[in-house]
Structures are given as C-alpha cells and as structure tokens.
Write a protein that holds these residues in place. Structure first.
Motif, PDB file in Angstrom:
ATOM      1  N   UNK A  99     -48.799  19.648 -97.491  1.00  0.00           N
ATOM      2  CA  UNK A  99     -47.549  20.099 -96.863  1.00  0.00           C
ATOM      3  C   UNK A  99     -47.743  20.385 -95.378  1.00  0.00           C
ATOM      4  N   UNK A 100     -48.886  20.962 -95.037  1.00  0.00           N
ATOM      5  CA  UNK A 100     -49.158  21.259 -93.635  1.00  0.00           C
ATOM      6  C   UNK A 100     -49.155  19.996 -92.786  1.00  0.00           C
ATOM      7  N   UNK A 101     -49.765  18.935 -93.283  1.00  0.00           N
ATOM      8  CA  UNK A 101     -49.887  17.698 -92.509  1.00  0.00           C
ATOM      9  C   UNK A 101     -48.656  16.805 -92.634  1.00  0.00           C
ATOM     10  N   UNK A 102     -48.044  16.807 -93.803  1.00  0.00           N
ATOM     11  CA  UNK A 102     -46.879  15.940 -94.006  1.00  0.00           C
ATOM     12  C   UNK A 102     -45.609  16.542 -93.411  1.00  0.00           C
ATOM     13  N   UNK A 103     -45.547  17.863 -93.298  1.00  0.00           N
ATOM     14  CA  UNK A 103     -44.405  18.501 -92.652  1.00  0.00           C
ATOM     15  C   UNK A 103     -43.323  18.943 -93.613  1.00  0.00           C
ATOM     16  N   UNK A 104     -42.280  19.509 -93.025  1.00  0.00           N
ATOM     17  CA  UNK A 104     -41.218  20.126 -93.813  1.00  0.00           C
ATOM     18  C   UNK A 104     -40.564  19.156 -94.777  1.00  0.00           C
ATOM     19  N   UNK A 105     -40.405  17.908 -94.363  1.00  0.00           N
ATOM     20  CA  UNK A 105     -39.743  16.930 -95.233  1.00  0.00           C
ATOM     21  C   UNK A 105     -40.457  16.773 -96.564  1.00  0.00           C
ATOM     22  N   UNK A 106     -41.754  17.017 -96.568  1.00  0.00           N
ATOM     23  CA  UNK A 106     -42.529  16.825 -97.808  1.00  0.00           C
ATOM     24  C   UNK A 106     -42.206  17.874 -98.867  1.00  0.00           C
ATOM     25  N   UNK A 107     -41.520  18.941 -98.498  1.00  0.00           N
ATOM     26  CA  UNK A 107     -41.156  19.968 -99.482  1.00  0.00           C
ATOM     27  C   UNK A 107     -39.885  19.623-100.240  1.00  0.00           C
ATOM     28  N   UNK A 108     -39.224  18.522 -99.882  1.00  0.00           N
ATOM     29  CA  UNK A 108     -38.023  18.089-100.590  1.00  0.00           C
ATOM     30  C   UNK A 108     -38.358  17.888-102.068  1.00  0.00           C
ATOM     31  N   UNK A 109     -37.541  18.445-102.945  1.00  0.00           N
ATOM     32  CA  UNK A 109     -37.835  18.408-104.376  1.00  0.00           C
ATOM     33  C   UNK A 109     -37.837  16.998-104.954  1.00  0.00           C
ATOM     34  N   UNK A 110     -37.241  16.035-104.251  1.00  0.00           N
ATOM     35  CA  UNK A 110     -37.225  14.675-104.791  1.00  0.00           C
ATOM     36  C   UNK A 110     -38.632  14.084-104.852  1.00  0.00           C
ATOM     37  N   UNK A 111     -39.527  14.573-103.990  1.00  0.00           N
ATOM     38  CA  UNK A 111     -40.899  14.083-104.008  1.00  0.00           C
ATOM     39  C   UNK A 111     -41.751  14.797-105.057  1.00  0.00           C
ATOM     40  N   UNK A 112     -41.409  16.021-105.358  1.00  0.00           N
ATOM     41  CA  UNK A 112     -42.139  16.813-106.354  1.00  0.00           C
ATOM     42  C   UNK A 112     -43.622  16.933-106.014  1.00  0.00           C
ATOM     43  N   UNK A 113     -43.933  17.004-104.697  1.00  0.00           N
ATOM     44  CA  UNK A 113     -45.328  17.119-104.291  1.00  0.00           C
ATOM     45  C   UNK A 113     -45.955  18.448-104.692  1.00  0.00           C
ATOM     46  N   UNK A 114     -45.115  19.442-104.934  1.00  0.00           N
ATOM     47  CA  UNK A 114     -45.675  20.733-105.314  1.00  0.00           C
ATOM     48  C   UNK A 114     -46.404  20.677-106.646  1.00  0.00           C
ATOM     49  N   UNK A 115     -46.193  19.599-107.403  1.00  0.00           N
ATOM     50  CA  UNK A 115     -46.898  19.479-108.687  1.00  0.00           C
ATOM     51  C   UNK A 115     -48.406  19.434-108.481  1.00  0.00           C
ATOM     52  N   UNK A 116     -48.842  18.867-107.375  1.00  0.00           N
ATOM     53  CA  UNK A 116     -50.285  18.796-107.129  1.00  0.00           C
ATOM     54  C   UNK A 116     -50.866  20.196-106.967  1.00  0.00           C
ATOM     55  N   UNK A 117     -50.215  21.019-106.132  1.00  0.00           N
ATOM     56  CA  UNK A 117     -50.739  22.378-105.932  1.00  0.00           C
ATOM     57  C   UNK A 117     -50.622  23.182-107.212  1.00  0.00           C
ATOM     58  N   UNK A 118     -49.472  23.090-107.898  1.00  0.00           N
ATOM     59  CA  UNK A 118     -49.294  23.854-109.135  1.00  0.00           C
ATOM     60  C   UNK A 118     -50.330  23.453-110.179  1.00  0.00           C
ATOM     61  N   UNK A 119     -50.576  22.149-110.279  1.00  0.00           N
ATOM     62  CA  UNK A 119     -51.558  21.684-111.253  1.00  0.00           C
ATOM     63  C   UNK A 119     -52.968  22.137-110.882  1.00  0.00           C
ATOM     64  N   UNK A 120     -53.309  22.013-109.593  1.00  0.00           N
ATOM     65  CA  UNK A 120     -54.648  22.423-109.150  1.00  0.00           C
ATOM     66  C   UNK A 120     -54.850  23.920-109.336  1.00  0.00           C
ATOM     67  N   UNK A 121     -53.864  24.695-108.932  1.00  0.00           N
ATOM     68  CA  UNK A 121     -54.016  26.147-109.027  1.00  0.00           C
ATOM     69  C   UNK A 121     -54.121  26.589-110.481  1.00  0.00           C
ATOM     70  N   UNK A 122     -53.378  25.966-111.368  1.00  0.00           N
ATOM     71  CA  UNK A 122     -53.412  26.335-112.782  1.00  0.00           C
ATOM     72  C   UNK A 122     -54.713  25.890-113.444  1.00  0.00           C
ATOM     73  N   UNK A 123     -55.089  24.639-113.236  1.00  0.00           N
ATOM     74  CA  UNK A 123     -56.258  24.120-113.933  1.00  0.00           C
ATOM     75  C   UNK A 123     -57.558  24.746-113.458  1.00  0.00           C
TER      76      UNK A 123
END
Length: 418
Positions: free
Chosen positions: A365-389
């Motif tokens: 998110x830091x490098x890709x910028x604000x647009x990367x937080x758009x829910x259509x990309x669902x990029x937060x799954x990577x952090x959620x998965x990493x933090x959980x696992x």
C-alpha cells in the motif's frame, strides 16, 4: 441473519462430509519436476479469480477439489508406496508457488502433508500401505489437533480409550484447518497416561461433527472450524503412535516438517504481495510530485525499497531450500543431531518468511498508493492473511531457539510447534 447454507464461511453450521468418489480423477505425479510444473499451472489458474474468491462468503470447495485432484497432495508419499517421494526442498517450492496465488488454499493442504509425514515416521508397514493408497487415490486429510482453554498448548483434554479392536475418542478441537472438506480426520488424543496418539478417522464417522465457525479476519477460506468428537470410534489399525517422533534419544523431524510448510506459506504470501506491488506500481500508481519522474516505477525510493524486499524474498527461498535439504537429511539418517539441525534451519527460515510477509504486505500500500486501497482490488487480503497465519507460532521464540543452539549447543524442544 445467519445463513442456512453450511458452506457459507462462519455459518456455524455442521458441514456434511464430502461426496466420494469425486468426479475428477487424481493425477499420479512421478517426479519433482512434474510436481513443480503442475503447481505452477494450478497457481496460474488460482490467480485468475483469487481476489473475487477470497471476497466470497463461500468455502472454495470447487477449487479445493481441483487442487487435490492435481496430485500435489500425494507428492511426499514415499516411492516404495507408489508416490513421487519428492524432496522437501521441492515441497517448499510447491507450497510457496500455491501460496503466492492463494494463501488460504495453500494452508488447507498444510496439515495433510504433516499427516503424511507422521504416517511415514510412525506408522506400521500395514498402516502405511492402506493410508498411502487412499491418499494417492485423492483422499484428503484434515486436522483435529489444537484445543482451547488448556494452560499449555500441549495440555490436551481429548482422550482415547481402547475398546476391543477400536478406540473411543471424546473431545473438542479448534483451528481445524482442512477438516471441513476432508475425507480423513487425523485426531490427536491422549491415553490414560497422557501419551499422545494420532487416530485417523473417516470424516463420516458417527459422532464426528465439523462446524463451519471460523471467523478470523484473515485466511478466511481455510475453513479452520471446530471439530466435535462424541464417542468417535476409530479402528486400532488407524491409530498411530505419534509420540514416537518426539523421543529425545531417537527423534524424527515431524515438527520441523510441519513448521517448514508454515514458513513456505508465509514466503508465498510475501511473493504474491510483491508481484501485485510491481504490477500496480508499473501500471496504475502515479509518481510522487517531488520525484521529478514521469512514472512511479522510476522513483528511486520505490526502487530502493522494492530492491530490498526482493533481496529478502530471495533469502527466504534460499533458507527454505536449505531447511528442506536438512529435513531430507534427517529423514535419511534420523539422529538427535540431524533433527535438531533441521529444526534450527526451519526456525531461521520461519523468522525471515514471517517478517517479510508482514513487511511486504504492508509496503504494497505504501508503494502502490491510495488507489491500491480500493476494495475492488482486495489487496488487503495479503496483509490479513499474512498477519493471521504468522500467528501460528511466535518468531520471538524462534530467535531464542536459534541463539540457544549456536551459543550453548542446546537442541530445540521436541514438540509440534518447534
């Protein structure tokens, strides 16, 4: 409003056992090279709809069936029993490849491969022949290991009691990754003396109930729910002395194998996040105003950060490769020294993959910028998965284990979390 569909994630409902035989025949993989190629092809398929699937409220049963039919679940079955008997370095590559595309799907198979390792290390030839044949035909193992409410992780309240030609098991298990859609459920239970055994029950055994009640914010599609055991009957032919792997004088690398697969999953999640970062920065991100560049991928600070992340990813792969070879060596010549060496190498890899998975999924998110937080990309799954696992076992203790080994010559503890 609660769902009436048992396959809706977090429904809390009992899930029926899978239908057998399945419509897709299971591939018989014969070599390390074939295993890696099939993993790459399947990962490519998974990535096409990974974001949409992770957003879905349903357990990914169709993808899971395709995964197990690929033959990858049987690649560690020894050649003497018809399997490919691939090296653990190869298994690490396979796991990373799948996890880069879908961390949850990769984790579902983790306990299956761990069960295969226990069968190989502690089963009799007769047990190995039966169970390995089922696995090569496409049967999936789940997991009924962990419990809640006990003072220590190793304090188990699930008991087995011999009754003639079978045992009766009663208890309650949590975090049962893979059990929801498994054909076989390996259950860790203790006897009257507190000794741990692995009883492998058929998923449709009377008294065995799997609840779809996993509600974590990450690894949502692992189906890691609760298993209820009410007078579950398992024949003695399916009861394995799992405790034998943890005898100090003659240990087996079962714990290193389990931890190794966990580390490979984290390394794969990091890889997937970095691949998304590169694509987004090159195709969507705007350059920062002070960079005086026309494109975000020309930003010197972005290049610097990504260079460091990819260097660490290469280090993770190298450490996993070394750890896989140490496991292979310990399987060939199991001694306290070779097993401890494998455990330490796996701990080193686990440290690096954990830290990189969390860092890379955040830096996306830091490098890709604000647009990367758009829910259509669902990029937060990577952090959620990493933090959980990565919470599976704390790396602060991995540091201590590694340091104690090199400083004082102290072998790591012998249990499934080390």
């Amino acid at each position: 409003m609660p769902s009436s569909d048992p396959f809706v994630i977090g429904s809390g409902l009992p899930v029926p056992p899978p239908v057998w035989p399945r419509t897709m025949p299971t591939v018989r993989i014969e070599s390390d090279i074939q295993a890696i190629q099939i993993a790459q092809d399947f990962a490519h398929h998974l990535k096409q709809n990974a974001a949409e699937r992770e957003r879905s409220a349903r357990f990914p049963l169709d993808e899971l069936n395709r995964y197990s039919a690929s033959g990858l679940w049987g690649i560690t079955v020894p050649r003497a029993y018809g399997g490919a008997g691939v090296s653990y370095a190869t298994l690490g590559t396979v796991v990373q490849t799948i996890a880069a595309a879908d961390g949850a799907l990769a984790q579902i198979a983790q306990n299956h491969w761990a069960a295969v390792a226990v069968i190989a290390s502690c089963g009799t030839p007769e047990q190995q022949k039966e169970l390995f044949s089922l696995i090569l035909d496409g049967k999936r193992c789940g997991n009924a290991f962990s419990e809640r409410g006990n003072k220590k992780l190793t304090d188990l309240s699930t008991h087995l009691v011999p009754q003639g030609d079978h045992v009766l098991i009663n208890g309650k298990k949590y975090y049962c990754t893979g059990a929801l859609a498994a054909d076989l459920v390996p259950i860790v239970a203790v006897d009257k003396d507190g000794v741990a055994w692995l009883a492998i029950a058929d998923r449709d055994t009377d008294g065995l109930t799997v609840l779809n009640d996993w509600s974590a914010f990450g690894q949502r599609q692992t189906g890691s729910g609760t298993v209820l055991l009410d007078n579950v009957k398992v024949p003695l032919t399916r009861v394995l002395p799992a405790w034998k792997a943890y005898i100090p004088e003659s240990p087996r690398p079962d714990s290193a194998i389990s931890q190794f697969i966990q580390a490979a999953i984290d390394g794969g999640i990091a890889q997937g996040a970095l691949e998304e970062t590169v694509f987004f920065v090159k195709n969507r991100t705007r350059p920062w105003i002070d960079s005086n560049q026309d494109n975000a991928h020309e930003d010197p600070y972005t290049r610097h950060i990504l260079g460091g992340l990819f260097a660490r990813l290469s280090a993770c792969r190298a450490l996993l490769d070394v750890a896989g070879k140490k496991i292979d060596a310990a399987l060939t010549h199991p001694t306290p020294e070779t097993v401890a060496s494998a455990q330490v190498s796996v701990a080193e890899a686990k440290i690096f993959t954990t830290e990189l998975a969390i860092d890379a999924t955040n830096r996306l998110f830091e490098l890709a910028g604000t647009a990367s937080t758009d829910t259509r990309y669902n990029f937060d799954r990577y952090w959620r998965n990493a933090r959980t696992h990565t919470l599976h076992d704390p790396i602060r203790w991995k540091y201590a284990i590694v340091g104690n080994y090199y400083l004082n010559g102290t072998a790591p503890p012998l249990h499934a979390w080390s």
